[in-house]
Design a protein around this motif. Structure first.
Motif, mmCIF file in Angstrom:
data_model
loop_
_atom_site.group_PDB
_atom_site.id
_atom_site.type_symbol
_atom_site.label_atom_id
_atom_site.label_comp_id
_atom_site.label_asym_id
_atom_site.label_seq_id
_atom_site.Cartn_x
_atom_site.Cartn_y
_atom_site.Cartn_z
ATOM 1 N N ILE A 94 0.846 -1.199 0.000
ATOM 2 C CA ILE A 94 0.000 0.000 0.000
ATOM 3 C C ILE A 94 0.882 1.250 0.000
ATOM 4 O O ILE A 94 0.659 2.178 -0.770
ATOM 5 C CB ILE A 94 -0.966 -0.010 1.204
ATOM 6 C CG1 ILE A 94 -2.025 -1.114 1.019
ATOM 7 C CG2 ILE A 94 -1.620 1.358 1.387
ATOM 8 C CD1 ILE A 94 -2.872 -1.378 2.250
ATOM 9 N N ILE A 95 1.898 1.261 0.853
ATOM 10 C CA ILE A 95 2.799 2.414 0.903
ATOM 11 C C ILE A 95 3.541 2.586 -0.418
ATOM 12 O O ILE A 95 3.628 3.686 -0.953
ATOM 13 C CB ILE A 95 3.784 2.290 2.083
ATOM 14 C CG1 ILE A 95 3.035 2.464 3.406
ATOM 15 C CG2 ILE A 95 4.918 3.309 1.970
ATOM 16 C CD1 ILE A 95 3.864 2.112 4.636
ATOM 17 N N ASN A 96 4.054 1.504 -0.963
ATOM 18 C CA ASN A 96 4.835 1.593 -2.203
ATOM 19 C C ASN A 96 3.991 1.927 -3.424
ATOM 20 O O ASN A 96 4.395 2.746 -4.262
ATOM 21 C CB ASN A 96 5.606 0.304 -2.448
ATOM 22 C CG ASN A 96 6.776 0.150 -1.509
ATOM 23 O OD1 ASN A 96 7.341 1.133 -1.050
ATOM 24 N ND2 ASN A 96 7.128 -1.079 -1.204
ATOM 25 N N HIS A 97 2.824 1.312 -3.544
ATOM 26 C CA HIS A 97 2.030 1.482 -4.753
ATOM 27 C C HIS A 97 1.024 2.625 -4.670
ATOM 28 O O HIS A 97 0.728 3.258 -5.678
ATOM 29 C CB HIS A 97 1.291 0.191 -5.107
ATOM 30 C CG HIS A 97 2.200 -0.944 -5.453
ATOM 31 N ND1 HIS A 97 2.956 -0.970 -6.594
ATOM 32 C CD2 HIS A 97 2.476 -2.097 -4.795
ATOM 33 C CE1 HIS A 97 3.670 -2.092 -6.636
ATOM 34 N NE2 HIS A 97 3.394 -2.787 -5.547
ATOM 35 N N LEU A 98 0.464 2.865 -3.490
ATOM 36 C CA LEU A 98 -0.607 3.859 -3.375
ATOM 37 C C LEU A 98 -0.178 5.165 -2.734
ATOM 38 O O LEU A 98 -0.795 6.192 -2.964
ATOM 39 C CB LEU A 98 -1.784 3.267 -2.588
ATOM 40 C CG LEU A 98 -2.397 1.993 -3.167
ATOM 41 C CD1 LEU A 98 -3.538 1.507 -2.279
ATOM 42 C CD2 LEU A 98 -2.886 2.217 -4.583
ATOM 43 N N GLU A 99 0.857 5.132 -1.927
ATOM 44 C CA GLU A 99 1.309 6.348 -1.243
ATOM 45 C C GLU A 99 2.546 6.963 -1.899
ATOM 46 O O GLU A 99 3.060 7.958 -1.427
ATOM 47 C CB GLU A 99 1.610 6.062 0.235
ATOM 48 C CG GLU A 99 0.415 5.642 1.047
ATOM 49 C CD GLU A 99 -0.538 6.790 1.354
ATOM 50 O OE1 GLU A 99 -0.269 7.931 0.936
ATOM 51 O OE2 GLU A 99 -1.560 6.534 1.998
ATOM 52 N N GLY A 100 3.055 6.346 -2.944
ATOM 53 C CA GLY A 100 4.210 6.898 -3.642
ATOM 54 C C GLY A 100 5.539 6.472 -3.074
ATOM 55 O O GLY A 100 6.570 7.061 -3.393
ATOM 56 N N GLY A 101 5.555 5.470 -2.218
ATOM 57 C CA GLY A 101 6.798 4.978 -1.622
ATOM 58 C C GLY A 101 6.987 5.503 -0.210
ATOM 59 O O GLY A 101 6.299 6.420 0.236
ATOM 60 N N SER A 102 7.930 4.912 0.492
ATOM 61 C CA SER A 102 8.134 5.266 1.900
ATOM 62 C C SER A 102 8.615 6.700 2.075
ATOM 63 O O SER A 102 8.181 7.395 3.002
ATOM 64 C CB SER A 102 9.091 4.276 2.580
ATOM 65 O OG SER A 102 10.332 4.255 1.917
ATOM 66 N N SER B 195 7.918 9.313 0.238
ATOM 67 C CA SER B 195 6.765 10.171 0.033
ATOM 68 C C SER B 195 5.826 10.123 1.232
ATOM 69 O O SER B 195 5.317 11.152 1.679
ATOM 70 C CB SER B 195 6.012 9.751 -1.231
ATOM 71 O OG SER B 195 4.854 10.516 -1.404
ATOM 72 N N PHE B 196 5.608 8.924 1.757
ATOM 73 C CA PHE B 196 4.715 8.771 2.905
ATOM 74 C C PHE B 196 5.294 9.466 4.141
ATOM 75 O O PHE B 196 4.574 10.172 4.852
ATOM 76 C CB PHE B 196 4.465 7.280 3.180
ATOM 77 C CG PHE B 196 3.415 7.039 4.221
ATOM 78 C CD1 PHE B 196 2.084 7.277 3.940
ATOM 79 C CD2 PHE B 196 3.755 6.576 5.475
ATOM 80 C CE1 PHE B 196 1.106 7.058 4.896
ATOM 81 C CE2 PHE B 196 2.789 6.353 6.436
ATOM 82 C CZ PHE B 196 1.455 6.586 6.140
ATOM 83 N N ILE B 197 6.583 9.303 4.379
ATOM 84 C CA ILE B 197 7.241 9.979 5.506
ATOM 85 C C ILE B 197 7.155 11.493 5.329
ATOM 86 O O ILE B 197 6.889 12.226 6.290
ATOM 87 C CB ILE B 197 8.694 9.498 5.658
ATOM 88 C CG1 ILE B 197 8.702 8.041 6.137
ATOM 89 C CG2 ILE B 197 9.490 10.386 6.607
ATOM 90 C CD1 ILE B 197 10.047 7.353 6.031
ATOM 91 N N HIS B 198 7.360 11.957 4.106
ATOM 92 C CA HIS B 198 7.252 13.390 3.835
ATOM 93 C C HIS B 198 5.857 13.903 4.197
ATOM 94 O O HIS B 198 5.709 14.962 4.823
ATOM 95 C CB HIS B 198 7.567 13.675 2.371
ATOM 96 C CG HIS B 198 7.408 15.098 1.980
ATOM 97 N ND1 HIS B 198 8.299 16.078 2.361
ATOM 98 C CD2 HIS B 198 6.456 15.717 1.254
ATOM 99 C CE1 HIS B 198 7.900 17.242 1.884
ATOM 100 N NE2 HIS B 198 6.782 17.042 1.206
ATOM 101 N N LYS B 199 4.810 13.157 3.823
ATOM 102 C CA LYS B 199 3.439 13.544 4.163
ATOM 103 C C LYS B 199 3.254 13.595 5.681
ATOM 104 O O LYS B 199 2.615 14.518 6.194
ATOM 105 C CB LYS B 199 2.432 12.561 3.563
ATOM 106 C CG LYS B 199 2.296 12.644 2.078
ATOM 107 C CD LYS B 199 1.358 11.560 1.593
ATOM 108 C CE LYS B 199 1.552 11.323 0.119
ATOM 109 N NZ LYS B 199 0.805 10.175 -0.363
ATOM 110 N N MET B 200 3.793 12.615 6.377
ATOM 111 C CA MET B 200 3.669 12.594 7.837
ATOM 112 C C MET B 200 4.332 13.825 8.450
ATOM 113 O O MET B 200 3.785 14.436 9.372
ATOM 114 C CB MET B 200 4.282 11.310 8.405
ATOM 115 C CG MET B 200 3.479 10.077 8.073
ATOM 116 S SD MET B 200 4.276 8.532 8.563
ATOM 117 C CE MET B 200 4.689 8.822 10.249
ATOM 118 N N ILE B 201 5.500 14.197 7.948
ATOM 119 C CA ILE B 201 6.210 15.374 8.463
ATOM 120 C C ILE B 201 5.424 16.647 8.174
ATOM 121 O O ILE B 201 5.287 17.517 9.040
ATOM 122 C CB ILE B 201 7.634 15.441 7.876
ATOM 123 C CG1 ILE B 201 8.483 14.296 8.432
ATOM 124 C CG2 ILE B 201 8.285 16.789 8.162
ATOM 125 C CD1 ILE B 201 9.801 14.079 7.710
#
Length: 76
Positions: A46-54, A56-62
């Motif tokens: 889900i993180i790799n395919h739908l969130e743009g990779g880890s 990108s996901f960490i960036h969103k969290m920050i």
């Protein structure tokens, strides 16, 4: 019901019972992995395919951390 999406919000908010990721050789497609969204292998997909990779996901969290409040592991 089967829903095909590239939108992580649909997967998480729909409380899906099963998530399937697929791969293709440009001629045929097949299921790469399927399972419950709580499984670590599915979460990684889900993180790799739908969130743009880890990254990108960490960036969103920050970016959103100051707007989110966590108390006792629950989102408020």
């Amino acid at each position: 019901m089967i829903i095909a999406t590239h939108n992580a919000t649909i997967v998480t908010n729909a409380k899906a019972d099963q998530v399937c990721t697929m791969v293709s050789d440009n001629s045929n497609g097949w299921v790469d992995i399927s399972g419950y969204p709580g499984e670590i292998a599915i979460k990684k997909r889900i993180i790799n395919h739908l969130e743009g990779g880890s990254n990108s996901f960490i960036h969103k969290m920050i970016i959103y951390k100051d707007a989110l409040q966590f108390k006792n592991n629950q989102l408020k």
